[in-house]
Design a protein around this motif. Structure first.
Motif, PDB file in Angstrom:
ATOM      1  N   MET A   1       0.860  -1.179   0.000  1.00 49.97           N
ATOM      2  CA  MET A   1       0.000   0.000   0.000  1.00 49.97           C
ATOM      3  C   MET A   1       0.900   1.235   0.000  1.00 49.97           C
ATOM      4  SD  MET A   1      -3.003   1.077   2.744  1.00 49.97           S
ATOM      5  CE  MET A   1      -3.720  -0.523   2.796  1.00 49.97           C
ATOM      6  N   ARG A   2       0.626   2.142  -0.887  1.00 49.22           N
ATOM      7  CA  ARG A   2       1.416   3.374  -0.953  1.00 49.22           C
ATOM      8  C   ARG A   2       1.187   4.217   0.297  1.00 49.22           C
ATOM      9  NH1 ARG A   2      -0.570   5.216  -6.602  1.00 49.22           N
ATOM     10  NH2 ARG A   2      -1.657   6.519  -5.139  1.00 49.22           N
ATOM     11  N   THR A   3       2.186   4.996   0.647  1.00 47.16           N
ATOM     12  CA  THR A   3       2.129   5.805   1.859  1.00 47.16           C
ATOM     13  C   THR A   3       0.945   6.756   1.847  1.00 47.16           C
ATOM     14  OG1 THR A   3       4.507   5.648   2.089  1.00 47.16           O
ATOM     15  CG2 THR A   3       3.420   7.411   3.300  1.00 47.16           C
ATOM     16  N   HIS A   4       0.706   7.429   0.723  1.00 49.94           N
ATOM     17  CA  HIS A   4      -0.394   8.388   0.635  1.00 49.94           C
ATOM     18  C   HIS A   4      -1.735   7.676   0.853  1.00 49.94           C
ATOM     19  CE1 HIS A   4      -2.634  11.911  -0.578  1.00 49.94           C
ATOM     20  NE2 HIS A   4      -3.297  11.174  -1.446  1.00 49.94           N
ATOM     21  N   HIS A   5      -1.901   6.544   0.217  1.00 50.30           N
ATOM     22  CA  HIS A   5      -3.141   5.777   0.364  1.00 50.30           C
ATOM     23  C   HIS A   5      -3.304   5.310   1.817  1.00 50.30           C
ATOM     24  CE1 HIS A   5      -6.481   3.191  -0.622  1.00 50.30           C
ATOM     25  NE2 HIS A   5      -5.836   2.174  -0.068  1.00 50.30           N
ATOM     26  N   ARG A   6      -2.236   4.841   2.418  1.00 48.20           N
ATOM     27  CA  ARG A   6      -2.274   4.378   3.808  1.00 48.20           C
ATOM     28  C   ARG A   6      -2.674   5.530   4.744  1.00 48.20           C
ATOM     29  NH1 ARG A   6       3.150   2.136   5.123  1.00 48.20           N
ATOM     30  NH2 ARG A   6       2.667   1.110   3.185  1.00 48.20           N
ATOM     31  N   TRP A   7      -2.132   6.725   4.481  1.00 45.78           N
ATOM     32  CA  TRP A   7      -2.472   7.885   5.308  1.00 45.78           C
ATOM     33  C   TRP A   7      -3.957   8.209   5.174  1.00 45.78           C
ATOM     34  CZ3 TRP A   7      -4.625  12.633   4.554  1.00 45.78           C
ATOM     35  CH2 TRP A   7      -4.528  13.527   5.616  1.00 45.78           C
ATOM     36  N   LEU A   8      -4.492   8.157   3.965  1.00 47.25           N
ATOM     37  CA  LEU A   8      -5.911   8.456   3.757  1.00 47.25           C
ATOM     38  C   LEU A   8      -6.803   7.434   4.444  1.00 47.25           C
ATOM     39  CD1 LEU A   8      -5.978   9.571   0.018  1.00 47.25           C
ATOM     40  CD2 LEU A   8      -6.369  10.989   2.034  1.00 47.25           C
ATOM     41  N   VAL A   9      -6.457   6.164   4.337  1.00 45.81           N
ATOM     42  CA  VAL A   9      -7.244   5.121   5.011  1.00 45.81           C
ATOM     43  C   VAL A   9      -7.214   5.339   6.519  1.00 45.81           C
ATOM     44  CG1 VAL A   9      -7.344   2.643   5.540  1.00 45.81           C
ATOM     45  CG2 VAL A   9      -7.035   3.409   3.182  1.00 45.81           C
ATOM     46  N   THR A  10      -6.047   5.655   7.051  1.00 46.06           N
ATOM     47  CA  THR A  10      -5.926   5.892   8.494  1.00 46.06           C
ATOM     48  C   THR A  10      -6.752   7.095   8.931  1.00 46.06           C
ATOM     49  OG1 THR A  10      -3.725   4.912   8.523  1.00 46.06           O
ATOM     50  CG2 THR A  10      -4.291   6.346  10.372  1.00 46.06           C
ATOM     51  N   ALA A  11      -6.677   8.184   8.193  1.00 50.30           N
ATOM     52  CA  ALA A  11      -7.441   9.391   8.544  1.00 50.30           C
ATOM     53  C   ALA A  11      -8.941   9.123   8.476  1.00 50.30           C
ATOM     54  CB  ALA A  11      -7.054  10.546   7.616  1.00 50.30           C
TER      55      ALA A  11
ATOM     56  N   ARG B   1     -10.707  -1.734  14.646  1.00 51.20           N
ATOM     57  CA  ARG B   1     -10.605  -2.789  13.628  1.00 51.20           C
ATOM     58  C   ARG B   1     -11.729  -2.644  12.605  1.00 51.20           C
ATOM     59  NH1 ARG B   1      -9.249  -7.482  17.792  1.00 51.20           N
ATOM     60  NH2 ARG B   1      -7.009  -7.184  17.862  1.00 51.20           N
ATOM     61  N   TRP B   2     -12.933  -2.412  13.095  1.00 49.77           N
ATOM     62  CA  TRP B   2     -14.080  -2.209  12.204  1.00 49.77           C
ATOM     63  C   TRP B   2     -13.860  -0.975  11.324  1.00 49.77           C
ATOM     64  CZ3 TRP B   2     -17.257   2.170  13.088  1.00 49.77           C
ATOM     65  CH2 TRP B   2     -18.303   2.310  12.176  1.00 49.77           C
ATOM     66  N   ALA B   3     -13.418   0.125  11.943  1.00 46.02           N
ATOM     67  CA  ALA B   3     -13.217   1.371  11.201  1.00 46.02           C
ATOM     68  C   ALA B   3     -12.147   1.214  10.123  1.00 46.02           C
ATOM     69  CB  ALA B   3     -12.859   2.509  12.162  1.00 46.02           C
ATOM     70  N   LEU B   4     -11.060   0.545  10.447  1.00 48.94           N
ATOM     71  CA  LEU B   4     -10.002   0.334   9.461  1.00 48.94           C
ATOM     72  C   LEU B   4     -10.481  -0.539   8.298  1.00 48.94           C
ATOM     73  CD1 LEU B   4      -6.901  -0.116  11.767  1.00 48.94           C
ATOM     74  CD2 LEU B   4      -7.152   1.597   9.954  1.00 48.94           C
ATOM     75  N   ARG B   5     -11.218  -1.603   8.605  1.00 47.79           N
ATOM     76  CA  ARG B   5     -11.750  -2.453   7.534  1.00 47.79           C
ATOM     77  C   ARG B   5     -12.692  -1.651   6.642  1.00 47.79           C
ATOM     78  NH1 ARG B   5     -12.163  -6.315  11.606  1.00 47.79           N
ATOM     79  NH2 ARG B   5     -14.384  -5.919  11.788  1.00 47.79           N
ATOM     80  N   ALA B   6     -13.572  -0.898   7.258  1.00 55.88           N
ATOM     81  CA  ALA B   6     -14.555  -0.109   6.481  1.00 55.88           C
ATOM     82  C   ALA B   6     -13.832   0.932   5.621  1.00 55.88           C
ATOM     83  CB  ALA B   6     -15.545   0.562   7.424  1.00 55.88           C
TER      84      ALA B   6
END
Length: 78
Positions: A1-11, A69-74
């Motif tokens: 997963m690219r860093t930018h994409h990972r940051w967006l998923v986390t936010a 966990r739910w939020a990250l999956r969603a």
């Protein structure tokens, strides 16, 4: 997963975590987007959503782990 994409998923996951949506609820992409936008506005930014999440981890760690966990999956799958 690219860093930018990972940051967006986390936010997005942090905002979803801080939202009033019940844990486990299945959201469409449109519902997820609207929930994230509303929650970020209500809390005054992504950092404040992260702060609300941190507070919950301190106050209710068992429930917070399940909710994150739910939020990250969603956030990752929508």
């Amino acid at each position: 997963m690219r860093t930018h994409h990972r940051w967006l998923v986390t936010a997005r996951a942090e905002a979803l975590f801080a939202s009033t949506v019940p844990t486990g609820m299945l959201l469409s992409r449109a519902q997820l987007d609207a929930t994230v936008a509303t929650t970020v506005r209500r809390h005054g930014g992504v950092r404040q959503c992260a702060a609300a999440m941190a507070t919950e981890f301190g106050d209710h760690p068992e429930a917070a782990v399940h909710r994150m966990r739910w939020a990250l999956r969603a956030a990752a799958h929508r």
